[in-house]
Write an enzyme that holds these catalytic residues in place. Structure first.
Site, PDB file in Angstrom:
ATOM      1  N   LYS A 190      -2.288  17.677  -0.080  1.00  0.00           N
ATOM      2  CA  LYS A 190      -3.390  16.846  -0.558  1.00  0.00           C
ATOM      3  C   LYS A 190      -3.308  15.480   0.108  1.00  0.00           C
ATOM      4  O   LYS A 190      -2.475  14.654  -0.241  1.00  0.00           O
ATOM      5  CB  LYS A 190      -3.376  16.660  -2.076  1.00  0.00           C
ATOM      6  N   GLY A 243       3.903   7.386  -2.128  1.00  0.00           N
ATOM      7  CA  GLY A 243       2.845   6.538  -2.672  1.00  0.00           C
ATOM      8  C   GLY A 243       3.402   5.497  -3.603  1.00  0.00           C
ATOM      9  O   GLY A 243       4.569   5.094  -3.507  1.00  0.00           O
ATOM     10  N   SER A 244       2.589   5.077  -4.553  1.00  0.00           N
ATOM     11  CA  SER A 244       2.966   3.984  -5.445  1.00  0.00           C
ATOM     12  C   SER A 244       4.000   4.424  -6.470  1.00  0.00           C
ATOM     13  O   SER A 244       4.081   5.602  -6.842  1.00  0.00           O
ATOM     14  CB  SER A 244       1.733   3.442  -6.167  1.00  0.00           C
ATOM     15  N   GLU A 265       9.009   9.182  -2.446  1.00  0.00           N
ATOM     16  CA  GLU A 265       9.211   7.998  -1.600  1.00  0.00           C
ATOM     17  C   GLU A 265       8.170   6.994  -2.047  1.00  0.00           C
ATOM     18  O   GLU A 265       6.969   7.161  -1.804  1.00  0.00           O
ATOM     19  CB  GLU A 265       9.047   8.369  -0.119  1.00  0.00           C
ATOM     20  N   CYS A 299       5.357   0.591   3.501  1.00  0.00           N
ATOM     21  CA  CYS A 299       6.229   0.507   2.331  1.00  0.00           C
ATOM     22  C   CYS A 299       7.531  -0.228   2.636  1.00  0.00           C
ATOM     23  O   CYS A 299       8.094  -0.879   1.748  1.00  0.00           O
ATOM     24  CB  CYS A 299       6.514   1.895   1.783  1.00  0.00           C
ATOM     25  N   GLU A 396       4.654  -5.259  -5.367  1.00  0.00           N
ATOM     26  CA  GLU A 396       4.275  -4.878  -4.009  1.00  0.00           C
ATOM     27  C   GLU A 396       2.792  -5.185  -3.785  1.00  0.00           C
ATOM     28  O   GLU A 396       1.931  -4.641  -4.470  1.00  0.00           O
ATOM     29  CB  GLU A 396       4.543  -3.388  -3.796  1.00  0.00           C
TER      30      GLU A 396
END
Length: 496
Positions: A190, A243-244, A265, A299, A396
């Protein structure tokens, strides 16, 4: 402006609405809904992608399950899987410029950076092609009475849900698909709803290269619908997400319900420490490029600068000047060094953080404003007079925004660096290598750069401490995420 001409195959690809890949066929979503693909450089619609419903996700997972349980992929000779991954890499190389153009149109990044991303994605496929025929277990001498032949097998874990972010769409897809396929797993990929084009084109390329039907399935759609249905599906054995941190926590809960294997991650707020003896001619441009590269949407970006008070003015002024010198332009401009942020949502998020920093008492040294009147461009931004309790320091931002503080001692620098919920990466600049290695041990992060602001390689594990994730991608560590270990006890002679 030195705008490149789009290749005919690029124009053709974006000239039609995109379908989803399920069971080797390109199919329409079950519901009559579509998501516009927006060019972040001008806000115009490029194409439309399908908005998958739960029933579409179910079809994709079942196709992947059939391919794993009944298809040839899991039982294929490892050398044959390796050859197919190399053929995929060759096909990607043949369409490299198209993939780069799609990445730039979709994500906004400068075309030069997109071309590097494509080469990195090809490298991931080749790297894990090399692992496909080197997966093996081990033999063991045991203490049990009698005589035994005991060994372990490394087997593919099953059907993997691969969920990738919008900042490096093609690279992240390849980073997960490489080890997943090398291990013999099947997958449902996805991509992020903001940047699905390169993943869909990759799906076409992989089918053309001979990947068996159902081994790779691609569903497009929103995270809260398609993504949620995917991670909760009982047919999924393994979830890999980049992602977040907030979304990662939700996925961890979903994985726990089904005891699915999971790797995450997640976010970062990486410290960059510049000691008084550092080579500033190297540290200043590298630190600036590290945070402003990809418009700060990385990131591992060194987004918290801790600089010794003796050299602080020189360093902060130097980084600000570097940012001001960078060319801000649409990604299809060959001269572009700073492209737009990926979306209006991200633009509002980043500019909101800048305004919040000012409200909390920080000082904008440079940048902080919108660039131009079209697209989602923001100037490279340097913020001074921050403290570790400010929101802009703790959270972040994921934009070209650097927050800075000064320190007086090594101990203070380490304490400031570790005072954050994230632990993905960190940097130290010093000519004293004993100090460098000592500080590398003390910083709580998964990746440390010594006299460099960026470091990555397919053979080197990638992952973080604390709220920056679970597990390690890349290298053998990344392959192990898609393998299960089976122990076999064969009794040769009983004890009695």
């Amino acid at each position: 402006m030195a705008l490149i001409d789009l290749a005919p195959e690029t124009r053709s690809f974006i000239g039609s609405d995109k379908k989803m890949l399920i069971g080797g066929e390109w199919t329409e979503p079950s519901k009559d809904a579509a998501i516009p693909v927006i060019n972040p450089a001008d806000g115009e619609t490029l194409a439309r992608i399908g908005d998958a419903a739960g029933s579409d996700v179910d079809r994709a997972v079942k196709a992947a399950r059939r391919a794993f349980d009944e298809g040839p992929w899991r039982t294929m000779k490892p050398g044959e899987r390796a050859l197919l991954l190399h053929r995929i890499a060759d096909a990607m190389a043949a369409h490299a410029e198209q993939l780069a153009q799609l990445e730039t149109l979709d994500n906004g990044k400068p075309i030069a950076f997109a071309r590097m991303d494509v080469q990195a994605a090809i490298g991931a496929m080749r790297y894990y092609a090399g692992w496909a025929d080197k997966i093996h277990g081990s033999t063991h001498s045991i203490a049990m009475p009698g005589e035994h032949h005991v060994y372990t097998l490394k087997e593919p874990v099953g059907v993997a849900a691969l969920i990738v972010p919008w900042n490096y769409p093609l690279v992240m897809a390849a980073m997960k698909l490489g080890p997943c396929l090398a291990a013999g797993c099947t997958a449902v990929l996805k991509p992020a709803e903001d940047t699905s084009l390169s993943a869909l084109r990759l799906g076409e390329i992989m089918l053309e290269a001979g990947l068996p039907e159902g081994v790779l399935n691609i569903v497009t759609g929103h995270g809260h619908t398609a993504g949620d249905a995917l991670v909760h599906h009982p047919g999924i054995d393994k979830i890999a997400f980049t992602g977040s941190t907030a979304t990662g926590k939700a996925i961890a809960h979903a994985a726990a319900e089904g005891l699915k294997k999971v790797s995450l991650e997640l976010g970062g707020k990486s410290p960059n420490i510049i000691m008084p003896d550092a080579d500033l001619d190297a540290a200043i441009p590298a630190s600036a490029f590290g945070i402003f590269y990809n418009s700060g949407q990385t990131c591992t970006a060194p987004s918290r600068l801790y600089v010794h008070e003796d050299v602080a003015d020189t360093v902060i002024e130097g980084i600000a000047a570097f940012g001001k010198s960078m060319t801000i332009a649409p990604g299809l401009d060959e001269d572009s060094q700073i492209g737009p942020l990926v979306s209006q949502k991200q633009f509002d998020r980043v500019t909101g953080y800048v305004r919040q920093g000012e409200a909390e008492g920080a000082e904008i040294v440079s940048g902080g404003r919108r660039h131009g009147n079209t697209g989602y461009f923001i100037e490279p931004t340097v913020i001074a007079k921050t403290t570790n309790d400010m929101t802009v320091v703790r959270e972040e931002i994921f934009g070209p925004v650097l927050v800075t503080q000064t320190f007086a001692s090594e101990e203070e620098a380490i304490a400031l660096a570790n005072d954050n919920p994230y632990g993905l990466a960190g940097c130290v600049w010093t000519r004293d290598m004993a100090t460098a290695h000592t500080m590398a041990k003390k910083i709580r992060a998964g990746i440390i750069g010594l006299n460099t602001a960026m470091g990555a390689d397919w053979d080197v594990p990638l992952g973080g401490y604390k709220q920056s994730g679970i597990g390690r991608e890349n290298g053998r560590d990344g392959l192990e995420l898609y393998l299960a270990t089976k122990s076999v006890f064969a009794q040769l002679k009983p004890a009695w």
